[in-house]
Design a protein around this motif. Sequence first.
Motif, PDB file in Angstrom:
ATOM      1  N   GLN A  60       0.931  -1.394  -0.142  1.00 25.63           N
ATOM      2  CA  GLN A  60       0.078   0.003  -0.138  1.00 25.63           C
ATOM      3  C   GLN A  60       0.798   1.157   0.022  1.00 25.63           C
ATOM      4  OE1 GLN A  60      -2.164  -1.107   3.548  1.00 25.63           O
ATOM      5  NE2 GLN A  60      -4.085  -1.441   2.370  1.00 25.63           N
ATOM      6  N   THR A  61       2.293   1.309   0.744  1.00 25.25           N
ATOM      7  CA  THR A  61       2.793   2.306   0.696  1.00 25.25           C
ATOM      8  C   THR A  61       3.412   2.681  -0.468  1.00 25.25           C
ATOM      9  OG1 THR A  61       3.103   1.947   3.258  1.00 25.25           O
ATOM     10  CG2 THR A  61       4.857   3.376   2.051  1.00 25.25           C
ATOM     11  N   GLY A  62       3.798   1.550  -1.450  1.00 28.58           N
ATOM     12  CA  GLY A  62       4.334   1.779  -2.505  1.00 28.58           C
ATOM     13  C   GLY A  62       3.411   2.438  -3.640  1.00 28.58           C
ATOM     14  N   ARG A  63       1.932   1.877  -3.319  1.00 24.61           N
ATOM     15  CA  ARG A  63       1.201   2.507  -4.130  1.00 24.61           C
ATOM     16  C   ARG A  63       0.841   3.833  -3.991  1.00 24.61           C
ATOM     17  NH1 ARG A  63      -4.530  -0.050  -4.324  1.00 24.61           N
ATOM     18  NH2 ARG A  63      -4.780   1.588  -5.616  1.00 24.61           N
ATOM     19  N   LYS A  64       0.897   4.428  -2.635  1.00 22.32           N
ATOM     20  CA  LYS A  64       0.485   5.709  -2.258  1.00 22.32           C
ATOM     21  C   LYS A  64       1.678   6.568  -2.731  1.00 22.32           C
ATOM     22  CE  LYS A  64      -0.584   8.499   1.945  1.00 22.32           C
ATOM     23  NZ  LYS A  64      -0.935   8.152   3.075  1.00 22.32           N
ATOM     24  N   ALA A  65       2.795   6.274  -2.718  1.00 24.98           N
ATOM     25  CA  ALA A  65       4.072   6.943  -2.944  1.00 24.98           C
ATOM     26  C   ALA A  65       3.706   7.421  -4.685  1.00 24.98           C
ATOM     27  CB  ALA A  65       5.378   6.248  -2.897  1.00 24.98           C
ATOM     28  N   VAL A  66       3.406   6.459  -5.347  1.00 26.52           N
ATOM     29  CA  VAL A  66       3.167   6.874  -6.609  1.00 26.52           C
ATOM     30  C   VAL A  66       1.967   7.649  -6.952  1.00 26.52           C
ATOM     31  CG1 VAL A  66       2.670   5.844  -9.077  1.00 26.52           C
ATOM     32  CG2 VAL A  66       4.344   4.921  -7.643  1.00 26.52           C
ATOM     33  N   TRP A  97       9.874  -6.252   2.743  1.00 30.30           N
ATOM     34  CA  TRP A  97       9.313  -4.979   2.797  1.00 30.30           C
ATOM     35  C   TRP A  97       9.588  -4.116   1.529  1.00 30.30           C
ATOM     36  CZ3 TRP A  97       9.381   0.284   2.305  1.00 30.30           C
ATOM     37  CH2 TRP A  97       8.164   0.972   2.602  1.00 30.30           C
ATOM     38  N   VAL A  98      10.917  -4.433   1.140  1.00 28.22           N
ATOM     39  CA  VAL A  98      11.172  -3.687  -0.170  1.00 28.22           C
ATOM     40  C   VAL A  98      10.656  -4.138  -1.182  1.00 28.22           C
ATOM     41  CG1 VAL A  98      13.238  -2.901  -1.476  1.00 28.22           C
ATOM     42  CG2 VAL A  98      13.413  -3.083   1.212  1.00 28.22           C
ATOM     43  N   SER A  99      10.547  -5.498  -1.391  1.00 30.67           N
ATOM     44  CA  SER A  99      10.032  -6.160  -2.605  1.00 30.67           C
ATOM     45  C   SER A  99       8.503  -5.972  -2.736  1.00 30.67           C
ATOM     46  CB  SER A  99      10.405  -7.575  -2.695  1.00 30.67           C
ATOM     47  OG  SER A  99      10.063  -8.306  -1.552  1.00 30.67           O
ATOM     48  N   ASP A 100       7.875  -5.978  -1.496  1.00 28.89           N
ATOM     49  CA  ASP A 100       6.276  -5.859  -1.506  1.00 28.89           C
ATOM     50  C   ASP A 100       5.898  -4.157  -1.778  1.00 28.89           C
ATOM     51  OD1 ASP A 100       5.886  -8.379  -0.799  1.00 28.89           O
ATOM     52  OD2 ASP A 100       5.346  -7.971   1.310  1.00 28.89           O
ATOM     53  N   PHE A 101       6.969  -3.347  -1.334  1.00 29.31           N
ATOM     54  CA  PHE A 101       6.764  -1.904  -1.554  1.00 29.31           C
ATOM     55  C   PHE A 101       6.965  -1.818  -3.232  1.00 29.31           C
ATOM     56  CE2 PHE A 101       8.986   1.862  -2.927  1.00 29.31           C
ATOM     57  CZ  PHE A 101       8.204   2.888  -2.510  1.00 29.31           C
ATOM     58  N   GLN A 102       7.924  -2.431  -3.738  1.00 33.66           N
ATOM     59  CA  GLN A 102       7.992  -2.400  -5.284  1.00 33.66           C
ATOM     60  C   GLN A 102       7.129  -2.867  -6.031  1.00 33.66           C
ATOM     61  OE1 GLN A 102      10.302  -0.755  -6.241  1.00 33.66           O
ATOM     62  NE2 GLN A 102      10.831  -1.146  -8.503  1.00 33.66           N
ATOM     63  N   GLU A 103       6.248  -4.015  -5.547  1.00 30.03           N
ATOM     64  CA  GLU A 103       5.070  -4.589  -6.209  1.00 30.03           C
ATOM     65  C   GLU A 103       3.998  -3.673  -6.301  1.00 30.03           C
ATOM     66  OE1 GLU A 103       3.555  -8.258  -5.188  1.00 30.03           O
ATOM     67  OE2 GLU A 103       5.442  -9.393  -5.105  1.00 30.03           O
ATOM     68  N   GLY A 104       3.719  -2.850  -4.868  1.00 33.04           N
ATOM     69  CA  GLY A 104       2.939  -1.593  -4.823  1.00 33.04           C
ATOM     70  C   GLY A 104       3.351  -0.729  -6.034  1.00 33.04           C
ATOM     71  N   VAL A 105       4.547  -0.208  -6.079  1.00 31.42           N
ATOM     72  CA  VAL A 105       4.980   0.885  -7.215  1.00 31.42           C
ATOM     73  C   VAL A 105       4.447   0.543  -8.464  1.00 31.42           C
ATOM     74  CG1 VAL A 105       6.858   1.833  -8.126  1.00 31.42           C
ATOM     75  CG2 VAL A 105       6.930   1.931  -5.641  1.00 31.42           C
ATOM     76  N   VAL A 106       4.691  -0.841  -8.986  1.00 34.47           N
ATOM     77  CA  VAL A 106       4.516  -1.283 -10.091  1.00 34.47           C
ATOM     78  C   VAL A 106       3.013  -1.369 -10.459  1.00 34.47           C
ATOM     79  CG1 VAL A 106       4.652  -3.442 -11.786  1.00 34.47           C
ATOM     80  CG2 VAL A 106       6.804  -2.368 -10.225  1.00 34.47           C
ATOM     81  N   GLU A 107       2.341  -1.766  -9.499  1.00 33.07           N
ATOM     82  CA  GLU A 107       0.723  -1.763  -9.826  1.00 33.07           C
ATOM     83  C   GLU A 107       0.283  -0.465  -9.678  1.00 33.07           C
ATOM     84  OE1 GLU A 107      -1.787  -4.199  -9.206  1.00 33.07           O
ATOM     85  OE2 GLU A 107      -3.406  -2.651  -8.813  1.00 33.07           O
ATOM     86  N   GLU A 108       0.458   0.601  -9.106  1.00 35.27           N
ATOM     87  CA  GLU A 108       0.152   1.971  -9.041  1.00 35.27           C
ATOM     88  C   GLU A 108       0.503   2.527 -10.303  1.00 35.27           C
ATOM     89  OE1 GLU A 108      -2.144   2.517  -7.029  1.00 35.27           O
ATOM     90  OE2 GLU A 108      -2.746   4.552  -7.689  1.00 35.27           O
ATOM     91  N   CYS A 109       1.653   2.246 -11.075  1.00 35.25           N
ATOM     92  CA  CYS A 109       2.294   2.612 -12.029  1.00 35.25           C
ATOM     93  C   CYS A 109       1.438   2.301 -13.234  1.00 35.25           C
ATOM     94  CB  CYS A 109       3.704   2.310 -12.342  1.00 35.25           C
ATOM     95  SG  CYS A 109       5.148   3.223 -11.330  1.00 35.25           S
ATOM     96  N   ALA A 110       1.022   1.287 -13.161  1.00 31.43           N
ATOM     97  CA  ALA A 110       0.016   0.524 -14.307  1.00 31.43           C
ATOM     98  C   ALA A 110      -1.246   1.228 -14.124  1.00 31.43           C
ATOM     99  CB  ALA A 110       0.147  -1.039 -13.937  1.00 31.43           C
ATOM    100  N   ARG A 111      -1.895   1.569 -13.125  1.00 29.92           N
ATOM    101  CA  ARG A 111      -2.989   2.164 -12.815  1.00 29.92           C
ATOM    102  C   ARG A 111      -2.994   3.436 -13.386  1.00 29.92           C
ATOM    103  NH1 ARG A 111      -6.828   0.230  -8.278  1.00 29.92           N
ATOM    104  NH2 ARG A 111      -5.964  -1.884  -7.628  1.00 29.92           N
ATOM    105  N   ALA A 112      -1.902   4.182 -13.267  1.00 33.26           N
ATOM    106  CA  ALA A 112      -1.561   5.731 -13.403  1.00 33.26           C
ATOM    107  C   ALA A 112      -1.237   5.788 -14.972  1.00 33.26           C
ATOM    108  CB  ALA A 112      -0.632   6.253 -12.617  1.00 33.26           C
ATOM    109  N   GLY A 113      -0.940   4.720 -15.252  1.00 32.03           N
ATOM    110  CA  GLY A 113      -0.267   4.827 -16.826  1.00 32.03           C
ATOM    111  C   GLY A 113       1.171   5.416 -17.031  1.00 32.03           C
ATOM    112  N   VAL A 114       1.824   5.180 -15.921  1.00 29.49           N
ATOM    113  CA  VAL A 114       3.346   5.813 -16.010  1.00 29.49           C
ATOM    114  C   VAL A 114       4.401   4.767 -16.050  1.00 29.49           C
ATOM    115  CG1 VAL A 114       2.777   7.832 -14.783  1.00 29.49           C
ATOM    116  CG2 VAL A 114       3.322   5.935 -13.536  1.00 29.49           C
TER     117      VAL A 114
END
Length: 307
Positions: A60-66, A97-114
């Motif tokens: 969730q934190t990875g998603r929020k950061a993006v 924590w870091v790999s889960d964070f990155q999964e969140g980042v990648v998920e939100e990047c896909a949602r945002a189109g970045v």
Amino acid sequence: MSAEFEMIAELTDGLAFGSDVRLGPGDDAAVLVPRGDIVITTDVLIENVHFKRAWSSAFQTGRKAVAVNVSDIEAMGAEPSAVVIGLAFPRNLDRRWVSDFQEGVVEECARAGVSLVGGDLSSSAHIALGVTALGNLSGRPAVTRAGARAGDQVAVCGRLGCSAGGLLVLQRGFGSPKDLVLEQQCPTVPYGQGKVAAEAGATAMIDVSDGLLQDLGHICELSGVGIDVRTGALKIHDSLARLAAATGKDPLGFVLAGGEDHALAATFPAEVGLPQGWLRIGTVTAGAEVIVDGMPWTGSVGWDHFA
Ligand SMILES: Nc1ncnc2c1ncn2[C@@H]1O[C@H](COP(=O)(O)OP(=O)(O)O)[C@@H](O)[C@H]1O
Ligand SMILES: Cc1ncc(C[n+]2csc(CCOP(=O)(O)OP(=O)(O)O)c2C)c(N)n1
Ligand SMILES: [Mg+2]
């Protein structure tokens, strides 16, 4: 390979890139192909200031950061294109924590189109994130905070008050209403609506990060106008109304001043039909500040890091 470079390799393995990425992570810098003027923004997220490990998962934190960064790109009327992420964390932090964070980042990047096109790693006492996002204007002018004119309609797209409601729930040690908590853990950004608003003729726009009244105040200041917000037009989500009743608080306080909504607030000429999903909440006036139902607002207007 050093532990640091092994981690970078893990974090960047298998990333997908948009057509405007000439070169992604791995070199000294990424290379992008611009479409029109470029908008660029940055926000930091600090452990125990913007998120708590006990309250939000790494994902969730990875998603929020993006999300909170791309929201600023949307607010300029641009199409989000790329992000770079600086990540500092304690040496003894569970690598999971870091790999889960990155999964969140990648998920939100896909949602945002970045595309995630680069970043940086460092050790530090607390988790600290620095995210920079870029967007393309594709020949359109940016929608700034400075273009509102007296007589314009004021409208919002997105959820107001839920994130702040979720924060209160977490602060009190509870886990529900779940929809409010989820909104605090990662706000729902109305991706794509920045460009939609720009094309519909928005005269000014901002993303609501610090509280609706405070952020509308930035439009007033930079446009040299006032704004009258009609509380009867504001949507109060059911679970927010329940939380407010249970805690003896005014639900409007969350909606008007809660913060971390990452909804978009924009002004449109009076004759414009608002795009679908946008809700009229007030009018731009010839005044100089934000008022509520015609009266000055005496309560909090939003978040201040240094108050
Ligand atoms: N340390 C800084 N150096 C330069 N500009 C800054 C700095 N901090 C904030 N700003 C600028 O001030 C403006 C307001 O910042 P902020 O309130 O964080 O905006 P937002 O809510 O959109 O993230 C932005 O244009 C931002 O780029
Ligand atoms: C642990 C914790 N405490 C408090 C908050 C509430 N909070 C932190 S920052 C913030 C406002 C938005 O953050 P800011 O850094 O001002 O974002 P910007 O306006 O620059 O986009 C709020 C409401 C939180 N999310 N988590
Ligand atoms: Mg900021």
